[in-house]
Design an enzyme around this catalytic site. Structure first.
Site, PDB file in Angstrom:
ATOM      1  N   LYS A  13     -19.517  10.665  34.705  1.00 45.69           N
ATOM      2  CA  LYS A  13     -18.848   9.493  35.272  1.00 45.69           C
ATOM      3  C   LYS A  13     -17.810   9.933  36.312  1.00 45.69           C
ATOM      4  CE  LYS A  13     -19.630   6.735  31.086  1.00 45.69           C
ATOM      5  NZ  LYS A  13     -19.011   5.961  29.996  1.00 45.69           N
ATOM      6  N   TYR A  53     -25.559  -1.282  33.061  1.00 38.73           N
ATOM      7  CA  TYR A  53     -24.812  -1.743  31.883  1.00 38.73           C
ATOM      8  C   TYR A  53     -25.115  -3.209  31.540  1.00 38.73           C
ATOM      9  CZ  TYR A  53     -21.971   2.515  31.428  1.00 38.73           C
ATOM     10  OH  TYR A  53     -21.542   3.808  31.188  1.00 38.73           O
ATOM     11  N   PHE A  61     -14.461  -5.701  28.149  1.00 35.63           N
ATOM     12  CA  PHE A  61     -14.172  -4.519  28.976  1.00 35.63           C
ATOM     13  C   PHE A  61     -15.144  -4.348  30.145  1.00 35.63           C
ATOM     14  CE2 PHE A  61     -16.755  -3.048  25.343  1.00 35.63           C
ATOM     15  CZ  PHE A  61     -17.808  -2.419  25.987  1.00 35.63           C
ATOM     16  N   ARG A  89     -26.780  12.831  22.804  1.00 42.56           N
ATOM     17  CA  ARG A  89     -25.652  11.977  22.380  1.00 42.56           C
ATOM     18  C   ARG A  89     -24.696  12.743  21.462  1.00 42.56           C
ATOM     19  NH1 ARG A  89     -24.863   6.449  24.022  1.00 42.56           N
ATOM     20  NH2 ARG A  89     -24.502   5.820  21.868  1.00 42.56           N
ATOM     21  N   THR A  95     -18.445   7.413  21.431  1.00 42.26           N
ATOM     22  CA  THR A  95     -17.994   6.636  22.591  1.00 42.26           C
ATOM     23  C   THR A  95     -16.481   6.762  22.762  1.00 42.26           C
ATOM     24  OG1 THR A  95     -19.779   5.078  22.165  1.00 42.26           O
ATOM     25  CG2 THR A  95     -18.027   4.315  23.619  1.00 42.26           C
ATOM     26  N   ARG A 106     -16.934  15.096  24.845  1.00 43.71           N
ATOM     27  CA  ARG A 106     -15.786  14.172  24.854  1.00 43.71           C
ATOM     28  C   ARG A 106     -14.669  14.688  23.947  1.00 43.71           C
ATOM     29  NH1 ARG A 106     -19.804   9.098  24.357  1.00 43.71           N
ATOM     30  NH2 ARG A 106     -20.101   8.621  26.556  1.00 43.71           N
ATOM     31  N   ASN A 116     -14.199   8.152  29.485  1.00 38.41           N
ATOM     32  CA  ASN A 116     -14.861   9.097  28.570  1.00 38.41           C
ATOM     33  C   ASN A 116     -15.875  10.018  29.243  1.00 38.41           C
ATOM     34  OD1 ASN A 116     -16.815   7.175  28.870  1.00 38.41           O
ATOM     35  ND2 ASN A 116     -17.084   6.724  26.691  1.00 38.41           N
ATOM     36  N   HIS A 119     -22.066   9.777  30.151  1.00 39.66           N
ATOM     37  CA  HIS A 119     -22.954   8.777  29.540  1.00 39.66           C
ATOM     38  C   HIS A 119     -24.242   9.476  29.113  1.00 39.66           C
ATOM     39  CE1 HIS A 119     -25.790   5.439  29.153  1.00 39.66           C
ATOM     40  NE2 HIS A 119     -26.595   6.164  29.910  1.00 39.66           N
ATOM     41  N   GLU A 130     -33.442   3.869  32.208  1.00 37.10           N
ATOM     42  CA  GLU A 130     -32.341   4.418  33.008  1.00 37.10           C
ATOM     43  C   GLU A 130     -32.857   5.439  34.025  1.00 37.10           C
ATOM     44  OE1 GLU A 130     -29.018   3.682  29.495  1.00 37.10           O
ATOM     45  OE2 GLU A 130     -29.533   5.739  30.019  1.00 37.10           O
TER      46      GLU A 130
HETATM   47  P1  RTP Z   1     -22.263   5.176  27.481  1.00 36.08           P
HETATM   48  O1  RTP Z   1     -23.302   4.074  27.609  1.00 36.08           O
HETATM   49  O2  RTP Z   1     -21.321   5.233  28.643  1.00 36.08           O
HETATM   50  O3  RTP Z   1     -22.852   6.491  27.098  1.00 36.08           O
HETATM   51  O4  RTP Z   1     -21.374   4.774  26.253  1.00 36.08           O
HETATM   52  P2  RTP Z   1     -21.835   4.389  24.805  1.00 36.08           P
HETATM   53  O5  RTP Z   1     -23.274   4.068  24.735  1.00 36.08           O
HETATM   54  O6  RTP Z   1     -21.315   5.454  23.928  1.00 36.08           O
HETATM   55  O7  RTP Z   1     -20.973   3.076  24.584  1.00 36.08           O
HETATM   56  P3  RTP Z   1     -21.224   1.577  25.029  1.00 36.08           P
HETATM   57  O8  RTP Z   1     -20.811   0.730  23.885  1.00 36.08           O
HETATM   58  O9  RTP Z   1     -22.577   1.389  25.625  1.00 36.08           O
HETATM   59  O10 RTP Z   1     -20.126   1.404  26.154  1.00 36.08           O
HETATM   60  C1  RTP Z   1     -20.351   1.837  27.454  1.00 36.08           C
HETATM   61  C2  RTP Z   1     -19.077   2.368  28.045  1.00 36.08           C
HETATM   62  O11 RTP Z   1     -18.128   1.310  28.158  1.00 36.08           O
HETATM   63  C3  RTP Z   1     -16.825   1.815  27.974  1.00 36.08           C
HETATM   64  N1  RTP Z   1     -16.194   1.117  26.861  1.00 36.08           N
HETATM   65  N2  RTP Z   1     -14.968   0.703  26.900  1.00 36.08           N
HETATM   66  N3  RTP Z   1     -12.476  -0.491  26.270  1.00 36.08           N
HETATM   67  C4  RTP Z   1     -13.441  -0.464  25.360  1.00 36.08           C
HETATM   68  O12 RTP Z   1     -13.302  -0.919  24.247  1.00 36.08           O
HETATM   69  C5  RTP Z   1     -14.713   0.129  25.727  1.00 36.08           C
HETATM   70  N4  RTP Z   1     -15.784   0.192  24.958  1.00 36.08           N
HETATM   71  C6  RTP Z   1     -16.724   0.825  25.680  1.00 36.08           C
HETATM   72  C7  RTP Z   1     -16.946   3.293  27.697  1.00 36.08           C
HETATM   73  O13 RTP Z   1     -16.781   4.001  28.934  1.00 36.08           O
HETATM   74  C8  RTP Z   1     -18.356   3.414  27.202  1.00 36.08           C
HETATM   75  O14 RTP Z   1     -18.853   4.712  27.385  1.00 36.08           O
END
Ligand code: RTP
Length: 152
Positions: A13, A53, A61, A89, A95, A106, A116, A119, A130
């Site tokens: 990122k 996304y 968020f 992962r 996350t 991370r 973070n 991804h 993707e």
């Molecule tokens: P990623 O897709 O980036 O690998 O992350 P992930 O699956 O672990 O988590 P996901 O729930 O899909 O969230 C995507 C990205 O959104 C941001 N986020 N911010 N402020 C918050 O509560 C929050 N929750 C998620 C993070 O950058 C997360 O990686």
């Protein structure tokens, strides 16, 4: 041989790029034995990031996430190898970096969920989608047998 030979989409990122962590993140995947089959740096448009996304549209968020992801270039990569999606992962960590074990990317390099640094696809199905979104031109095919490259 246990585990499936898979491809996963891993992205560094904008904060990971700005903080100079590209080499370290790539190194970990190479060290583990995964094979890099696509790589590019790209400043993604808001529209492109909203597609990436799409599942998170509606989350509180979401606007901040898109702004963060559009704030600088990302490094888009495809890695291939056994169990690449799940193990990828695990290598990234949780996350929320504060819940990521030390030794994960991370867990070693960041602190905030909204910064973070990386991804990784969460399923084989998401990985396929993707990879198609970020590499519509397709990915490289090559053999990685070392002999040819070490000896003339
Ligand atoms: P990623 O897709 O980036 O690998 O992350 P992930 O699956 O672990 O988590 P996901 O729930 O899909 O969230 C995507 C990205 O959104 C941001 N986020 N911010 N402020 C918050 O509560 C929050 N929750 C998620 C993070 O950058 C997360 O990686």
């Amino acid at each position: 041989m246990s585990g499936n030979r898979e491809r996963t989409y891993i992205m560094i990122k904008p904060d990971g790029v700005q903080r100079g962590l590209i080499g370290k993140i790539i190194q970990r995947f190479e060290d583990r034995g995964y094979k890099l089959i696509a790589l590019k740096m790209q400043s993604a448009t808001t529209e492109h990031l909203e597609k990436h996304y799409a599942d998170l549209k509606g989350k509180p968020f979401f606007p901040g996430l898109i702004k963060y992801m559009a704030s600088g270039p990302v490094v888009a990569m495809v890695w291939e190898g056994l169990d690449a999606v799940k193990t990828g992962r695990v290598m990234l960590g949780a996350t929320n970096p504060l819940q990521s074990p030390v030794g994960s990317i991370r867990g070693d390099f960041c602190l905030a969920v909204g910064r973070n640094i990386c991804h990784g696809s969460d399923s084989v199905d998401s990985a396929e989608k993707e990879i198609a979104l970020w590499f519509p031109e397709g990915v490289t095919q090559y053999t990685s047998a070392l002999d040819t490259w070490v000896f003339e």
